[in-house]
Design a protein around this motif. Structure first.
Motif, PDB file in Angstrom:
ATOM      1  N   ARG A 164      30.837 -34.952   1.167  1.00 39.53           N
ATOM      2  CA  ARG A 164      31.367 -33.229   0.817  1.00 39.53           C
ATOM      3  C   ARG A 164      30.454 -32.482   1.916  1.00 39.53           C
ATOM      4  O   ARG A 164      30.224 -32.585   3.176  1.00 39.53           O
ATOM      5  CB  ARG A 164      29.059 -33.027  -0.667  1.00 39.53           C
ATOM      6  CG  ARG A 164      29.414 -31.597  -0.688  1.00 39.53           C
ATOM      7  CD  ARG A 164      29.992 -30.998  -1.556  1.00 39.53           C
ATOM      8  NE  ARG A 164      30.061 -29.826  -1.660  1.00 39.53           N
ATOM      9  CZ  ARG A 164      30.600 -29.064  -3.166  1.00 39.53           C
ATOM     10  NH1 ARG A 164      31.780 -29.812  -3.383  1.00 39.53           N
ATOM     11  NH2 ARG A 164      30.551 -27.733  -3.360  1.00 39.53           N
TER      12      ARG A 164
ATOM     13  N   CYS B 215      18.094 -36.298  -5.676  1.00 42.75           N
ATOM     14  CA  CYS B 215      19.124 -37.102  -4.980  1.00 42.75           C
ATOM     15  C   CYS B 215      19.689 -35.596  -6.497  1.00 42.75           C
ATOM     16  O   CYS B 215      21.234 -35.144  -5.351  1.00 42.75           O
ATOM     17  CB  CYS B 215      19.268 -38.135  -6.047  1.00 42.75           C
ATOM     18  SG  CYS B 215      18.476 -39.426  -4.577  1.00 42.75           S
TER      19      CYS B 215
ATOM     20  N   LEU C 258      27.533 -32.857   4.088  1.00 43.95           N
ATOM     21  CA  LEU C 258      26.046 -32.501   3.617  1.00 43.95           C
ATOM     22  C   LEU C 258      25.240 -33.827   4.619  1.00 43.95           C
ATOM     23  O   LEU C 258      23.646 -33.382   5.268  1.00 43.95           O
ATOM     24  CB  LEU C 258      26.321 -32.490   2.629  1.00 43.95           C
ATOM     25  CG  LEU C 258      24.965 -32.031   1.532  1.00 43.95           C
ATOM     26  CD1 LEU C 258      25.078 -30.920   1.890  1.00 43.95           C
ATOM     27  CD2 LEU C 258      25.231 -32.166   0.305  1.00 43.95           C
ATOM     28  N   SER C 259      25.576 -34.410   5.060  1.00 40.97           N
ATOM     29  CA  SER C 259      24.939 -35.532   5.512  1.00 40.97           C
ATOM     30  C   SER C 259      24.474 -35.757   7.187  1.00 40.97           C
ATOM     31  O   SER C 259      23.703 -35.917   7.445  1.00 40.97           O
ATOM     32  CB  SER C 259      25.719 -36.489   5.330  1.00 40.97           C
ATOM     33  OG  SER C 259      26.719 -37.442   5.762  1.00 40.97           O
TER      34      SER C 259
ATOM     35  N   THR D 264      19.139 -32.891   4.842  1.00 39.67           N
ATOM     36  CA  THR D 264      19.275 -33.255   4.031  1.00 39.67           C
ATOM     37  C   THR D 264      18.945 -34.763   4.582  1.00 39.67           C
ATOM     38  O   THR D 264      18.803 -35.761   4.137  1.00 39.67           O
ATOM     39  CB  THR D 264      21.457 -33.011   3.816  1.00 39.67           C
ATOM     40  OG1 THR D 264      21.341 -32.157   3.372  1.00 39.67           O
ATOM     41  CG2 THR D 264      21.623 -34.359   3.198  1.00 39.67           C
TER      42      THR D 264
ATOM     43  N   TYR E  76      27.707 -39.143  -1.433  1.00 40.96           N
ATOM     44  CA  TYR E  76      27.763 -37.889  -1.739  1.00 40.96           C
ATOM     45  C   TYR E  76      28.635 -37.075  -1.050  1.00 40.96           C
ATOM     46  O   TYR E  76      28.854 -36.113  -0.187  1.00 40.96           O
ATOM     47  CB  TYR E  76      27.711 -36.816  -3.010  1.00 40.96           C
ATOM     48  CG  TYR E  76      27.532 -35.938  -3.461  1.00 40.96           C
ATOM     49  CD1 TYR E  76      29.184 -35.685  -4.068  1.00 40.96           C
ATOM     50  CD2 TYR E  76      27.169 -34.747  -2.634  1.00 40.96           C
ATOM     51  CE1 TYR E  76      29.570 -34.507  -4.849  1.00 40.96           C
ATOM     52  CE2 TYR E  76      28.072 -33.672  -3.043  1.00 40.96           C
ATOM     53  CZ  TYR E  76      28.676 -33.788  -4.305  1.00 40.96           C
ATOM     54  OH  TYR E  76      29.085 -32.103  -4.386  1.00 40.96           O
ATOM     55  N   ALA E  77      27.135 -36.967   0.267  1.00 39.81           N
ATOM     56  CA  ALA E  77      26.038 -36.569   1.285  1.00 39.81           C
ATOM     57  C   ALA E  77      27.689 -36.555   2.365  1.00 39.81           C
ATOM     58  O   ALA E  77      27.991 -35.586   2.811  1.00 39.81           O
ATOM     59  CB  ALA E  77      25.051 -36.861   1.547  1.00 39.81           C
TER      60      ALA E  77
ATOM     61  N   ILE F 121      21.037 -33.188  -3.819  1.00 43.52           N
ATOM     62  CA  ILE F 121      21.738 -32.855  -2.453  1.00 43.52           C
ATOM     63  C   ILE F 121      23.373 -33.024  -3.553  1.00 43.52           C
ATOM     64  O   ILE F 121      23.917 -32.961  -2.588  1.00 43.52           O
ATOM     65  CB  ILE F 121      21.208 -34.502  -2.539  1.00 43.52           C
ATOM     66  CG1 ILE F 121      19.881 -34.356  -1.256  1.00 43.52           C
ATOM     67  CG2 ILE F 121      22.980 -34.731  -1.847  1.00 43.52           C
ATOM     68  CD1 ILE F 121      19.737 -35.813  -1.098  1.00 43.52           C
TER      69      ILE F 121
ATOM     70  N   ALA G 138      23.855 -40.620  -3.910  1.00 45.48           N
ATOM     71  CA  ALA G 138      23.687 -39.678  -3.467  1.00 45.48           C
ATOM     72  C   ALA G 138      23.931 -39.467  -1.043  1.00 45.48           C
ATOM     73  O   ALA G 138      24.239 -38.249  -1.058  1.00 45.48           O
ATOM     74  CB  ALA G 138      22.229 -38.989  -2.848  1.00 45.48           C
TER      75      ALA G 138
END
Length: 410
Positions: A294, A360, A301-302, A307, A290-291, A363, A287
């Motif tokens: 993304r 996760c 996203l993170s 998040t 990915y975050a 997310i 996660a």
């Protein structure tokens, strides 16, 4: 990436600092000795090179190359690694736990494979078997050349093994077994089954005895259970016993009553305490990665507070689970762990692991439900881990009994 592009990327993501892992944040490595770290690293390396490239396909196919993997896992020394003698490695309980953690970081089905072989089947023989039984089976099982399964759970009796209907009766010098077991990992591929049955010698529950049953014995069958949505990379079956005749030497001589099978379950539960941490860690690392890549509204996203709040909360619970597992490992290595302490670890760590897996998944969004990422696979697997080797409710009652002195099981 050239310097200009790198500068632009830096501005895009805002204030960046060096990433740290949960293990680093909690100082986990400082709590492990060199052997424990080395064993964990070896299993992680084997998982990365041999297992991870195939695990999603094995899960989707509902199949596992059991015999092939058994020999490889045996060569690594994972089967019965915390047992002494008979070809077993004789490691610490904590080292075994770390091996379970790294195995389940790949897939719960793989850790189950190791647990059922070593902590259930082999431990039963090692703790309760005769010297002849140990010599016959343990060296081959340690090498992965012979596979075992553990027959306790029945179609109508899971949490209450004292009510089991499988029974063994004397016929001259032999035993004859009849009955059925359900949800038995490795049963369809096993060479030997450790089967628990009522003998009626001392009443319900107290007359339970264990038997070493070669699976080629006439009357023994183990049909595979299919159409599972969880633990698909694991072989699960029934055990059907139809007038299975065994010599007197097939009985585990030192096991009488439920103490025998329950001691084996505690060994398997201990591995789960660590294993669940591995599944949760793999979800959280996925996660976070990915975050970080993304982009949502021109920003990773993170980089969003919501998040980050999710990630921080999951990291706290994962780190706490890590610390609890290692603490219980140290207690077990010191020789004084109690069943309710193992229940504490199993209840907390599996409960937190499944919560982390589900969070996760949010997310990852829609990508979280595909096998391109491991999160939904871990979440599905943990649904089984949550209830096998004792449901959450049973472990709650074990813990509360220790705290209150009151038995609320009935």
């Amino acid at each position: 990436m050239d310097v200009v592009a790198a500068a632009g990327a830096s501005r895009k993501v805002g204030h960046m600092s060096e990433r740290r892992s949960v293990e680093q944040l909690f100082g986990v490595d400082r709590l492990l000795d060199d052997d424990e770290r080395a064993i964990a690293a070896t299993v992680a390396d084997f998982g990365a090179k041999r297992l991870r490239p195939h695990i999603a396909q094995w899960f989707e196919d509902g199949a596992l190359p059991v015999r092939e993997l058994a020999v490889e896992l045996g060569e690594l020394g994972l089967f019965g690694m915390h047992l002494d003698g008979y070809g077993c490695a004789g490691t610490s309980a904590t080292a075994y736990g770390m091996a379970c953690l790294e195995a389940e970081a790949v897939d719960s089905g793989l850790r189950s494979f190791v647990s059922v072989q070593g902590s259930l089947s082999m431990f039963a023989l090692h703790r309760w078997g005769s010297e002849e039984q140990k010599q016959q089976w343990l060296p081959a099982m340690a090498k992965g050349q012979a596979l075992g399964c553990f027959g306790l759970t029945e179609p109508d009796y899971g949490s209450n093994p004292a009510g089991m209907r499988t029974h063994a009766r004397r016929d001259g010098g032999d035993w004859i077994l009849n009955g059925a077991k359900m949800w038995i990992t490795n049963a369809p591929v096993a060479d030997v089954a450790i089967v628990w049955a009522q003998t009626g010698e001392h009443g319900v529950g107290r007359g339970v005895r264990g038997f070493v049953v070669p699976t080629d014995t006439p009357g023994f069958s183990a049909p595979e259970i299919t159409h599972k949505m969880s633990l698909r990379a694991s072989v699960t079956g029934e055990i059907v016993l139809d007038d299975v005749r065994l010599p007197a030497s097939a009985q585990l001589p030192r096991a009488e009553g439920l103490r025998g099978p329950l001691s084996c379950l505690n060994e398997a539960r201990f591995g789960i305490v660590f294993g669940a941490v591995g599944a949760a860690r793999d979800c959280l690392e996925t996660a976070i990665d990915y975050a970080g890549t993304r982009e949502v509204f021109d920003k990773p996203l993170s980089g969003y507070q919501l998040t980050q709040a999710k990630i921080a909360d999951m990291a706290v619970e994962l780190g706490n689970a890590y610390l609890l597992a290692i603490q219980l490992g140290r207690i077990k290595d010191a020789g004084g762990i109690a069943p309710e302490q193992i229940s504490l670890g199993k209840l907390n760590n599996v409960r937190e692991a499944i919560a982390i897996a589900r969070q996760c998944r949010t997310i990852l969004g829609a990508n979280g439900i595909t096998l391109e990422y491991p999160v939904i696979r871990h979440a599905n697997n943990l649904e089984s881990v949550l209830t096998y080797e004792g449901t959450s409710e049973m472990h709650q009652l074990m813990i509360a009994k220790a705290l209150t002195g009151q038995d609320a099981f009935r």
